[in-house]
Design a protein around this motif. Structure first.
Motif, PDB file in Angstrom:
ATOM      1  N   UNK A 125       0.838  -1.202   0.000  1.00  0.00           N
ATOM      2  CA  UNK A 125       0.000   0.000   0.000  1.00  0.00           C
ATOM      3  C   UNK A 125       0.873   1.253   0.000  1.00  0.00           C
ATOM      4  N   UNK A 126       1.845   1.257   0.894  1.00  0.00           N
ATOM      5  CA  UNK A 126       2.698   2.439   1.001  1.00  0.00           C
ATOM      6  C   UNK A 126       3.525   2.634  -0.264  1.00  0.00           C
ATOM      7  N   UNK A 127       3.960   1.513  -0.840  1.00  0.00           N
ATOM      8  CA  UNK A 127       4.741   1.606  -2.080  1.00  0.00           C
ATOM      9  C   UNK A 127       3.956   2.339  -3.158  1.00  0.00           C
ATOM     10  N   UNK A 128       2.702   1.914  -3.322  1.00  0.00           N
ATOM     11  CA  UNK A 128       1.860   2.566  -4.336  1.00  0.00           C
ATOM     12  C   UNK A 128       1.689   4.039  -4.002  1.00  0.00           C
ATOM     13  N   UNK A 129       1.500   4.323  -2.713  1.00  0.00           N
ATOM     14  CA  UNK A 129       1.264   5.704  -2.314  1.00  0.00           C
ATOM     15  C   UNK A 129       2.482   6.587  -2.591  1.00  0.00           C
ATOM     16  N   UNK A 130       3.664   6.181  -2.091  1.00  0.00           N
ATOM     17  CA  UNK A 130       4.802   7.092  -2.268  1.00  0.00           C
ATOM     18  C   UNK A 130       5.261   7.165  -3.720  1.00  0.00           C
ATOM     19  N   UNK A 131       5.053   6.075  -4.465  1.00  0.00           N
ATOM     20  CA  UNK A 131       5.453   6.120  -5.879  1.00  0.00           C
ATOM     21  C   UNK A 131       4.631   7.154  -6.625  1.00  0.00           C
ATOM     22  N   UNK A 132       3.339   7.175  -6.329  1.00  0.00           N
ATOM     23  CA  UNK A 132       2.490   8.150  -7.037  1.00  0.00           C
ATOM     24  C   UNK A 132       2.580   9.531  -6.435  1.00  0.00           C
ATOM     25  N   UNK A 133       2.884   9.599  -5.167  1.00  0.00           N
ATOM     26  CA  UNK A 133       3.175  10.910  -4.581  1.00  0.00           C
ATOM     27  C   UNK A 133       4.335  11.546  -5.346  1.00  0.00           C
ATOM     28  N   UNK A 134       5.341  10.695  -5.619  1.00  0.00           N
ATOM     29  CA  UNK A 134       6.507  11.182  -6.353  1.00  0.00           C
ATOM     30  C   UNK A 134       6.102  11.662  -7.746  1.00  0.00           C
ATOM     31  N   UNK A 158      -4.244 -12.445  -4.222  1.00  0.00           N
ATOM     32  CA  UNK A 158      -3.995 -11.634  -5.408  1.00  0.00           C
ATOM     33  C   UNK A 158      -4.945 -10.440  -5.458  1.00  0.00           C
ATOM     34  N   UNK A 159      -6.207 -10.720  -5.141  1.00  0.00           N
ATOM     35  CA  UNK A 159      -7.204  -9.652  -5.147  1.00  0.00           C
ATOM     36  C   UNK A 159      -6.858  -8.571  -4.144  1.00  0.00           C
ATOM     37  N   UNK A 160      -6.472  -8.990  -2.949  1.00  0.00           N
ATOM     38  CA  UNK A 160      -6.124  -8.010  -1.919  1.00  0.00           C
ATOM     39  C   UNK A 160      -4.955  -7.166  -2.381  1.00  0.00           C
ATOM     40  N   UNK A 161      -3.967  -7.833  -2.990  1.00  0.00           N
ATOM     41  CA  UNK A 161      -2.778  -7.097  -3.418  1.00  0.00           C
ATOM     42  C   UNK A 161      -3.139  -6.040  -4.464  1.00  0.00           C
ATOM     43  N   UNK A 162      -4.024  -6.403  -5.387  1.00  0.00           N
ATOM     44  CA  UNK A 162      -4.428  -5.429  -6.404  1.00  0.00           C
ATOM     45  C   UNK A 162      -5.213  -4.282  -5.774  1.00  0.00           C
ATOM     46  N   UNK A 163      -6.126  -4.646  -4.884  1.00  0.00           N
ATOM     47  CA  UNK A 163      -6.933  -3.620  -4.223  1.00  0.00           C
ATOM     48  C   UNK A 163      -6.069  -2.644  -3.450  1.00  0.00           C
ATOM     49  N   UNK A 164      -5.099  -3.206  -2.733  1.00  0.00           N
ATOM     50  CA  UNK A 164      -4.229  -2.374  -1.905  1.00  0.00           C
ATOM     51  C   UNK A 164      -3.430  -1.406  -2.775  1.00  0.00           C
ATOM     52  N   UNK A 165      -2.946  -1.916  -3.916  1.00  0.00           N
ATOM     53  CA  UNK A 165      -2.188  -1.042  -4.822  1.00  0.00           C
ATOM     54  C   UNK A 165      -3.069   0.088  -5.319  1.00  0.00           C
ATOM     55  N   UNK A 166      -4.270  -0.265  -5.753  1.00  0.00           N
ATOM     56  CA  UNK A 166      -5.174   0.767  -6.260  1.00  0.00           C
ATOM     57  C   UNK A 166      -5.505   1.777  -5.173  1.00  0.00           C
ATOM     58  N   UNK A 167      -5.678   1.256  -3.954  1.00  0.00           N
ATOM     59  CA  UNK A 167      -5.989   2.156  -2.849  1.00  0.00           C
ATOM     60  C   UNK A 167      -4.843   3.122  -2.614  1.00  0.00           C
ATOM     61  N   UNK A 168      -3.627   2.609  -2.702  1.00  0.00           N
ATOM     62  CA  UNK A 168      -2.452   3.473  -2.506  1.00  0.00           C
ATOM     63  C   UNK A 168      -2.411   4.578  -3.545  1.00  0.00           C
ATOM     64  N   UNK A 169      -2.677   4.199  -4.799  1.00  0.00           N
ATOM     65  CA  UNK A 169      -2.652   5.200  -5.864  1.00  0.00           C
ATOM     66  C   UNK A 169      -3.771   6.217  -5.655  1.00  0.00           C
ATOM     67  N   UNK A 170      -4.914   5.701  -5.289  1.00  0.00           N
ATOM     68  CA  UNK A 170      -6.063   6.573  -5.053  1.00  0.00           C
ATOM     69  C   UNK A 170      -5.759   7.572  -3.942  1.00  0.00           C
ATOM     70  N   UNK A 171      -5.160   7.065  -2.881  1.00  0.00           N
ATOM     71  CA  UNK A 171      -4.808   7.946  -1.761  1.00  0.00           C
ATOM     72  C   UNK A 171      -3.861   9.038  -2.240  1.00  0.00           C
ATOM     73  N   UNK A 172      -2.917   8.660  -3.073  1.00  0.00           N
ATOM     74  CA  UNK A 172      -1.976   9.660  -3.581  1.00  0.00           C
ATOM     75  C   UNK A 172      -2.699  10.697  -4.430  1.00  0.00           C
ATOM     76  N   UNK A 173      -3.684  10.225  -5.208  1.00  0.00           N
ATOM     77  CA  UNK A 173      -4.463  11.158  -6.028  1.00  0.00           C
ATOM     78  C   UNK A 173      -5.176  12.154  -5.130  1.00  0.00           C
ATOM     79  N   UNK A 174      -5.800  11.650  -4.079  1.00  0.00           N
ATOM     80  CA  UNK A 174      -6.530  12.540  -3.175  1.00  0.00           C
ATOM     81  C   UNK A 174      -5.586  13.544  -2.529  1.00  0.00           C
ATOM     82  N   UNK A 175      -4.450  13.033  -2.041  1.00  0.00           N
ATOM     83  CA  UNK A 175      -3.532  13.893  -1.293  1.00  0.00           C
ATOM     84  C   UNK A 175      -2.839  14.917  -2.173  1.00  0.00           C
ATOM     85  N   UNK A 176      -2.463  14.507  -3.361  1.00  0.00           N
ATOM     86  CA  UNK A 176      -1.564  15.371  -4.120  1.00  0.00           C
ATOM     87  C   UNK A 176      -2.183  15.963  -5.379  1.00  0.00           C
ATOM     88  N   UNK A 177      -3.432  15.555  -5.707  1.00  0.00           N
ATOM     89  CA  UNK A 177      -4.087  16.187  -6.861  1.00  0.00           C
ATOM     90  C   UNK A 177      -5.370  16.872  -6.438  1.00  0.00           C
TER      91      UNK A 177
END
Lengths: 589, 509
Positions: free
Chosen positions: A379-388, A468-487
């Motif tokens: 989750x955090x990986x997706x978040x900080x990658x998209x934050x970047x 697998x489903x959880x992993x995909x969901x978590x990644x999407x959630x991380x990206x989504x969180x980054x979108x909310x925070x930084x866009x």
């Protein structure tokens, strides 16, 4: 190369002393061939990229000679057929890392960082070296083949360390793992890697992302016949890996230096690899090493392209909106970020999913905890990658007008390697598609099986789907969180930071690990050297005695000299007294 | 008694030992400084040339003394002129020969006053040191051993730094104090063995255990001061700091090796039971030297002093290897002495080169030299890496074998010694950063390595890598003699101690 065949070439005897003998020899098997693919492909791309990136630098020739020395050392490391030659390559890549981190040595921070990397690694190598010695004393050889074939026989042996009987194999594994922790920047020896970003960016991509830092992973995978015999060592590897994965990811959430974010991401991903090794999924660890090499090298080279355009600015808070100036960099960066975040279909998804699944399978209690740690890190990986991505490429430019004026896409010599790497970040994972999705899809796992074996444990299809489903969901959630925070809500990061002030400060200061080491290690050593050892022992104690003896002799002889008065009467008196004493002794005894 | 030496057809060793003496006599008659320098160089090179057949003709398969020469000298006292070499001494010979040449070269410009006396002292020292390593008669040995003191004393006392007299006297007194005890030991042995001073004979006699203890201690005094082992090391930093470059090179390169050579040649084969008995203490002193020497390096402000203390640390490795009493330890120890001679010799040369240009040795006065003198910086890096034992350099081979040897004898010591590799990297890289990295001082101009200086350094660089990549070339000469030493040690070992304090000291590790 046919099934599980290995090529061994003994070049010459290196050291012979008594019953100790070790050769310079090469071993190419399936594991080293995977490593060869990673090392040679990434290094050639980095070389090409560097032609553009280092253009005009005073140390252009020096840079390429160091880089070539590195590739030589790294190849030696993965091709060695014995532990001592491995150690040779290990130290040699460390040297190149030192030289390249401190490449711009006129900057104090760069010189400091290089030195720090070398010395922190020496802490790990202290264990590694002792491990090599213990291997020799246990197996009578340092050759992989002999050691691994003798591993079973050594099971149950113990060595006496400070009065405690310790299982030999466990001890060997833990000592080797010390070295791996240093080189692969695992907690608590992770502190050097973020500082290593002082080096030129191509170096970060090659050495501090794709190849050298994965040497620890390679070491543990190479020694899998030993590690598999020690559950203690395996648990240690898994726990250190899992902890590091989360620990580094949390730091990565709040850093502002573009390269440091990627550096912490590297530490975190290396933790992932160790997690896989620790649960016995060696091929999953190597698989992740292989995919990670492409997307992480791409992230670094992409950030290099950004830094190049920004005229050496690395603070993301001063970037923004770069996508319209640097479309190629942006597009390739996006692919790498999607890949590392684990979006289905891209390289990172397959290798990460394999690790999560193997962690899940590792057992009801501990396995679940490891799985949850890894999922949190995902989750955090997706978040900080998209934050970047959002801070750098989206929004509006926050740097100076001067910088904005200079913004430009990098030349082809730099962007073409980015594009090639992007293909890797996209497709490198297709060699390891889980059988669940494609029958015989896990080709890399099967390829490596003769060396690394098959991971233990079978699970239900439904469980695997769930993981697998959880992993995909978590990644999407991380990206989504980054979108909310930084866009969407640009003031949210600020508000969150002030709402969780202590946590934010702790993360921003990287848990104060550097400050802690400075306090408990560096300054005590320096103080003790000066005050206790040099000042007291050498200066007062030993020199006191040494200079004391002559001065004692001096005062003694001054006393004697007083007797030489030159007066005949006093001499006569002494003679008489002496005779009386002798006579007295004669009579009384 | 079986003769365990091969007589030489030609007096090669005598020629090597006495050629410098003859050269010194010739220089006595000269006036012109340059012809003195050239004579000195030709003589030291000549010694090298004469020595080459010895290297190529050396029989590696035997521990017998080779190229031996034996003549009666003072028959009434049983004194012979008896010299020869084996696998243990051969490399000390070559190290001395090589470093003597380099010492002449490095003093070419840096010694401007009393050139004649300087070169006479240098050549006399070469004779004395070579004599020590080839002597097989105790009288001859002691003669050379003491003879070496005088030229060194003069080198430090005349051409040294500001505090030279203190350092010279300290060096002299320390060494002499040790030597006197050794002399007493030699006299005792002489009478015990029936008035013989033949070292080979004395090495094959069994001495009563109690006598061994006392004699071991008497010899230990001389050798431990020379090495120098902790806590007898405090003369070394002073002597090194004040000595001229050539003096430091010879001191670090060969003089302090004489102590460790003494342990190998006399203490262990003659007094094996005592050596075994005292080994734990000696091992402990060795690891203390390794760690202590390294720690003290962190606190040094003077470049030369730092290198001097690093010698204490490195020589700790040497004695650790020797007193581990196993093949790896002994061979590693001998190899490490060569390594140390090459590396530290080179580092002192490097210090001399930079001192000539800057006239300062304070580390704080340097900085940014990598930009100013890139060649110098690169070469310094090679020796730095060798000093911290990076694989591929000679330092690694020695340290690895020693730690292996120490670890297999007593894990405790192996583990402690291994911390030395962390500390070594710490102080050397810290030093390197302070001299070479960061920005240079404003307006500082320093010229890079010149041709003559390059000539002095190239052989040492070559040795660093040659010994690091092909150590077997060198170890091959040592095997047979070390094997014999081990044999001699094992058959004579008296294991019946009432009190096993080895166990007691380390808790069984």
């Amino acid at each position: 190369m046919r099934d599980g065949d290995a090529i061994r070439i003994d070049i010459y005897r290196w050291i012979v002393s008594g019953n100790f003998s070790v050769s310079i020899g090469i071993l190419i098997d399936r594991l080293s061939s995977v490593m060869l693919i990673v090392v040679t492909s990434i290094s050639s791309l980095v070389f090409i990229y560097s032609i553009g990136y280092m253009h005009g630098d005073k140390g252009y020739a020096r840079f390429f000679s160091y880089l070539s020395l590195f590739v030589f050392s790294m190849l030696m490391l993965v091709l060695a057929d014995n532990f001592l030659l491995l150690y040779f390559g290990w130290e040699a890549v460390g040297l190149c890392s030192y030289l390249l981190i401190g490449f711009w040595f006129e900057k104090k921070s760069a010189a400091d960082a290089g030195k720090k990397a070398f010395i922190v690694n020496r802490f790990g190598d202290f264990g590694f070296g002792l491990g090599v010695i213990l291997i020799f004393l246990t197996f009578g050889s340092l050759e992989y083949m002999k050691v691994f074939s003798g591993a079973g026989a050594a099971l149950g042996q113990t060595v006496n360390i400070f009065g405690h009987e310790v299982d030999t194999i466990t001890l060997i594994c833990l000592l080797l793992f010390c070295g791996a922790m240093g080189k692969s920047a695992q907690v608590p020896l992770h502190v050097w890697l973020p500082d290593a970003m002082e080096g030129p960016t191509p170096v970060s991509a090659l050495i501090h992302a794709a190849t050298m830092v994965t040497a620890g992973v390679y070491l543990v995978a190479r020694c899998n016949p030993l590690f598999s015999l020690s559950s203690t060592a395996m648990t240690t590897v898994a726990v250190v890996g899992g902890t590091t994965a989360v620990f580094a990811a949390t730091i990565g959430l709040v850093q502002n230096d573009i390269k440091r974010v990627i550096a912490y991401s590297t530490v975190s991903q290396l933790g992932y690899m160790f997690l896989a090794l620790g649960v016995g999924a060696y091929s999953a660890g190597i698989f992740h090493l292989y995919t990670h090499a492409y997307f992480k090298a791409l992230l670094f080279l992409g950030s290099g392209s950004v830094i190049h355009a920004m005229n050496n600015e690395m603070n993301m808070q001063k970037m923004g909106g770069l996508k319209k100036y640097m479309p190629v960099t942006y597009a390739t960066f996006m692919i790498a970020s999607l890949s590392i975040s684990g979006i289905p279909g891209l390289a990172g998804f397959f290798s990460k999913d394999e690790i999560l699944w193997r962690a899940y399978l590792a057992g009801e209690g501990s396995g679940r905890i490891l799985w949850m740690l890894a999922t949190a890190a995902a989750f955090m990986t997706a978040f900080y990658s998209f934050r970047l991505i959002f801070l750098t490429f989206h929004g509006s430019f926050r740097g100076s007008a001067e910088q904005e004026h200079h913004l430009h896409e990098s030349p082809a010599v730099m962007t073409v390697p980015l594009m090639i790497l992007a293909v890797g970040a996209l497709a490198a994972g297709w060699v390891g598609i889980p059988p669940l999705l494609l029958e015989h899809g896990d080709r890399i796992g099967e390829f490596l099986a003769p060396v690394l074996g098959h991971p233990a444990g079978e699970g239900l299809h439904s469980e695997e789907m769930m993981v697998m489903g959880v992993s995909v969901l978590v990644s999407l959630a991380g990206i989504l969180a980054a979108v909310i925070f930084y866009i969407k809500k640009r003031d949210l990061p600020e508000r969150t930071a002030s709402a969780f002030k202590p946590v934010y400060t702790m993360l921003y200061n990287k848990y104060w690990a550097d400050e802690l080491y400075e306090k408990i290690l560096v300054s005590p050593v320096l103080r003790m050297s000066d005050k206790v050892f040099l000042g007291f022992f050498d200066g007062r104690l030993i020199e006191g005695i040494v200079n004391g003896i002559p001065s004692f002799i001096g005062s003694f002889s001054r006393g004697l000299r007083k007797m030489q008065t030159g007066l005949i009467s006093s001499y006569a008196f002494m003679m008489a007294a002496g005779m009386l004493i002798i006579l007295g002794m004669f009579f009384f005894f | 008694m079986q003769e365990i030496y091969y007589l030489s057809e030609y007096p090669l060793l005598s020629a090597i030992v006495f050629l410098p003496l003859i050269g010194a006599a010739a220089i006595l008659l000269m006036r012109d400084a340059n012809s003195i320098r050239w004579t000195s160089l030709v003589v030291t090179l000549g010694v090298m040339v004469i020595s080459l057949p010895i290297l190529s003709g050396f029989d590696k398969t035997t521990y017998f003394m080779q190229y031996a020469e034996k003549y009666e000298w003072i028959p009434a006292w049983g004194i012979n002129y008896f010299i020869g070499i084996d696998g243990i001494s051969i490399f000390f010979l070559f190290l001395t020969i090589l470093l003597s040449i380099l010492s002449v070269l490095v003093s070419w410009k840096s010694v401007e006053t009393k050139v004649k006396e300087f070169h006479i002292a240098l050549l006399l020292m070469e004779t004395a040191v070579l004599g020590v390593f080839v002597s097989l008669d105790f009288f001859l040995f002691y003669l050379f051993w003491e003879m070496m003191l005088i030229p060194m004393f003069i080198l430090i006392g005349v051409w040294g730094g500001p505090n030279r007299v203190y350092a010279a006297v300290k060096f002299f007194l320390f060494t002499l104090a040790g030597s006197v005890l050794m002399l007493v030991g030699i006299v005792v042995i002489y009478f015990y063995a029936g008035r013989t001073l033949n070292i080979l004979t004395l090495n094959s006699i069994d001495y009563p255990v109690i006598m061994q203890y006392w004699l071991f201690l008497a010899f230990f005094a001389a050798f431990a001061v020379k090495v120098p082992m902790f806590p007898f090391h405090t003369w070394l930093p002073d002597a090194h700091t004040e000595a001229p470059t050539a003096g430091s090179v010879m001191l670090a390169g060969v003089l302090i090796k004489m102590g460790a050579y003494g342990f190998l040649r006399f203490s262990i084969p003659m007094f094996p039971a005592a050596a075994e008995f005292f080994a734990p203490v000696l091992l402990l002193l060795s690891v203390i030297a390794i760690i202590y020497g390294a720690f003290v390096c962190f606190a040094q402000k003077d470049l030369k002093r730092l290198i001097a203390y690093s010698s204490v640390s490195h020589m700790g490795f040497v004695t650790l290897g020797i007193f581990a009493f196993n093949t790896q330890g002994l061979e590693g120890g001998i190899l490490q002495m060569l390594n140390h001679g090459v590396i530290t010799g080179a580092l002192f040369l490097m210090v001399g080169i930079i001192y000539e240009r800057t006239h300062t040795r304070q580390i704080a006065d340097y900085g940014g030299f990598a930009r100013l003198v890139p060649w110098y910086a690169g070469i310094f890096m090679v020796f730095t890496l060798a000093a911290i034992g990076l694989p591929g350099t000679n330092g690694f081979i020695g340290e690895f074998l020693i730690i292996l040897g120490a670890f297999s004898r007593q894990k405790f010591f192996g583990i402690l010694a291994a911390t030395g590799i962390i500390l070594g990297a710490g102080y050397m890289l810290r030093l390197y950063q302070k001299i070479f990295f960061e920005a240079p001082r404003e307006g500082l101009f320093v010229s890079d390595i010149g041709m003559r200086e390059a000539l002095t350094l190239i052989p040492l660089i070559a040795l660093v890598f040659w010994m690091g990549m092909f150590p077997n070339v060198f170890l091959g000469y040592i095997h047979a003699s070390v094997q014999h030493l081990m044999y001699r040690y094992e058959i004579n070992l008296n294991t019946g101690f009432a009190f096993d304090y080895l166990q007691w000291l380390t808790g069984g590790n």
